[in-house]
Design an enzyme around this catalytic site. Structure first.
Site, PDB file in Angstrom:
ATOM      1  N   ASN A 281       0.864  -1.185   0.000  1.00  0.00           N
ATOM      2  CA  ASN A 281       0.000   0.000   0.000  1.00  0.00           C
ATOM      3  C   ASN A 281       0.900   1.235   0.000  1.00  0.00           C
ATOM      4  OD1 ASN A 281      -1.835   2.028   0.519  1.00  0.00           O
ATOM      5  ND2 ASN A 281      -2.268   1.394   2.629  1.00  0.00           N
TER       6      ASN A 281
ATOM      7  N   LYS B 132       0.034   4.239  -0.174  1.00  0.00           N
ATOM      8  CA  LYS B 132      -0.640   5.398   0.448  1.00  0.00           C
ATOM      9  C   LYS B 132      -0.466   6.630  -0.433  1.00  0.00           C
ATOM     10  CE  LYS B 132       0.326   3.314   4.878  1.00  0.00           C
ATOM     11  NZ  LYS B 132       0.114   3.423   6.296  1.00  0.00           N
TER      12      LYS B 132
ATOM     13  N   HIS C 165      -9.492   0.658   5.049  1.00  0.00           N
ATOM     14  CA  HIS C 165      -8.186   0.860   5.695  1.00  0.00           C
ATOM     15  C   HIS C 165      -8.380   1.815   6.868  1.00  0.00           C
ATOM     16  CE1 HIS C 165      -4.068   2.167   6.373  1.00  0.00           C
ATOM     17  NE2 HIS C 165      -3.693   1.064   5.739  1.00  0.00           N
TER      18      HIS C 165
ATOM     19  N   GLU D 177      -6.796   4.244   7.917  1.00  0.00           N
ATOM     20  CA  GLU D 177      -6.634   5.684   7.635  1.00  0.00           C
ATOM     21  C   GLU D 177      -7.884   6.238   6.965  1.00  0.00           C
ATOM     22  OE1 GLU D 177      -2.882   5.263   5.651  1.00  0.00           O
ATOM     23  OE2 GLU D 177      -1.962   4.735   7.563  1.00  0.00           O
TER      24      GLU D 177
ATOM     25  N   GLU E 167      -5.147  -5.469  10.778  1.00  0.00           N
ATOM     26  CA  GLU E 167      -4.161  -4.408  10.928  1.00  0.00           C
ATOM     27  C   GLU E 167      -4.433  -3.630  12.219  1.00  0.00           C
ATOM     28  OE1 GLU E 167      -2.295  -3.210   6.946  1.00  0.00           O
ATOM     29  OE2 GLU E 167      -4.055  -1.975   7.238  1.00  0.00           O
TER      30      GLU E 167
ATOM     31  N   GLY F 174       2.469   2.070  10.606  1.00  0.00           N
ATOM     32  CA  GLY F 174       3.361   3.204  10.386  1.00  0.00           C
ATOM     33  C   GLY F 174       4.088   3.668  11.634  1.00  0.00           C
TER      34      GLY F 174
ATOM     35  N   SER G   4       3.578  -2.373  10.270  1.00  0.00           N
ATOM     36  CA  SER G   4       5.038  -2.344  10.380  1.00  0.00           C
ATOM     37  C   SER G   4       5.688  -3.679   9.989  1.00  0.00           C
ATOM     38  CB  SER G   4       5.463  -1.912  11.791  1.00  0.00           C
ATOM     39  OG  SER G   4       4.982  -0.606  12.056  1.00  0.00           O
TER      40      SER G   4
HETATM   41  C1  PEP Z   1      -0.695  -0.160   5.883  1.00  0.00           C
HETATM   42  O1  PEP Z   1      -0.629   0.882   5.268  1.00  0.00           O
HETATM   43  O2  PEP Z   1      -1.668  -0.893   5.700  1.00  0.00           O
HETATM   44  C2  PEP Z   1       0.394  -0.518   6.804  1.00  0.00           C
HETATM   45  C3  PEP Z   1       0.303  -1.650   7.439  1.00  0.00           C
HETATM   46  O3  PEP Z   1       1.428   0.366   6.940  1.00  0.00           O
HETATM   47  P1  PEP Z   1       2.875   0.074   7.625  1.00  0.00           P
HETATM   48  O4  PEP Z   1       3.389  -1.212   7.031  1.00  0.00           O
HETATM   49  O5  PEP Z   1       3.701   1.258   7.262  1.00  0.00           O
HETATM   50  O6  PEP Z   1       2.631  -0.065   9.091  1.00  0.00           O
END
Ligand code: PEP
Length: 284
Positions: free
Chosen positions: A22, A24, A109, A111, A181, A187, A236
């Protein structure tokens, strides 16, 4: 050796492995084009590849679709509207995505939930739209830090999964992918312990099974449809922790944010996916 699961049609299946990146709101046109080309080059002639999905911003979908054609790399959107067309300024519809050979879409997601008003109800509308248009939906669920600290992780995840599935027929589940997640791990560099990620991924699967199990308790018609649904872990993920996660029973792949932004970091994660494929070959 991976466990053998029995799918909805009573056929033995092994769940497929998916590694999704992703991007973003990152990458200019030139940067995105270079990154997609580097991933394509990096997986060329590799064996046992997992399903690889790049989710660039809308501005790069066309270019990344072009750069990845004739390769093992697939393309997904990070979001979409649930309506087909109309006066919805700034939105992108499932019809537009399928018309440009985009095959996947992230739905819900954290976000989108946190900053753009996504709710369990709109996740359900988007999921139905994705299924209607033959897009593979990757439905994201997960608790915030406050919810975890209040002991609400399981309740939140169960509610998100059940709400996403409202009014969706069991026979339409074939294409759905879930991603667990934990919001506090996205992040932040804080990874969820692999065993805990595996436990909650298993809860996602169990919730799907419960949702489609009918009848009074004691004489329930038990559904096992959840056993065929891939559940990814995201938060992460990086080369140094992915092997441990993918070795566990309920984690079938990774949804990767930060570490998908360079080929140097993303290719080893794809490689970890390939190791899982070699251990748990999926049914075509
Ligand atoms: C994500 O954007 O779904 C995500 C898990 O980001 P990150 O790997 O940066 O934590």
């Amino acid at each position: 050796m991976g466990r053998l699961f029995v799918g909805v049609l009573g056929v033995s299946t092994k769940r497929r492995t998916i590694i999704a990146g992703n991007w973003k709101m990152n990458k200019t046109f030139g940067e995105g084009k270079k990154l997609a080309a580097a991933i394509v080059e990096g997986v060329k002639d590799k064996k046992d590849l997992p399903e690889i999905v790049l989710c660039p911003p809308f501005t790069l979908l066309s270019e990344v679709t072009e750069s990845t054609k004739d390769s093992a790399v697939k393309v997904g959107a990070q979001n979409m509207d649930y309506r087909d067309e109309g006066a919805y300024t700034g939105e992108v519809s499932p019809v537009m995505l399928t018309s440009m050979s985009v095959g996947y879409v992230l739905i819900g997601h954290s976000e989108r939930r946190q900053f753009f008003g996504e709710t369990n109800a709109t996740v359900n509308l988007r999921l139905k739209a994705a299924l209607r248009h033959d897009l593979v939906p990757i439905v994201c669920v997960g608790e915030t830090l406050d919810e975890r600290e209040d002991g609400l992780t399981d309740a939140v995840v169960r509610r998100q999964v059940a709400a996403a599935l409202a009014d969706i027929d069991e026979t339409d589940l074939e294409k759905i992918v879930f991603a667990y997640e934990p919001v506090w791990a996205i992040g932040t560099g804080k990874t969820c312990e692999a065993d805990e990620a595996n436990r909650v991924a298993g809860l996602v699967r169990a919730t799907v099974n419960e949702f489609y199990s009918r009848g009074e308790s004691g004489q329930k018609n038990k559904s096992t449809v959840g056993e065929q649904i891939p559940v990814l872990y995201g938060g992460s993920v990086k080369a140094s922790n992915v092997d441990e996660q993918l070795a566990l029973e309920h984690i079938d792949g990774s949804l990767v944010g930060g570490a998908s932004l360079t080929a140097q970091e993303f290719l080893p994660i794809i490689e970890a996916g390939a190791k899982r494929v070699a251990r748990v070959p999926s049914k075509a």
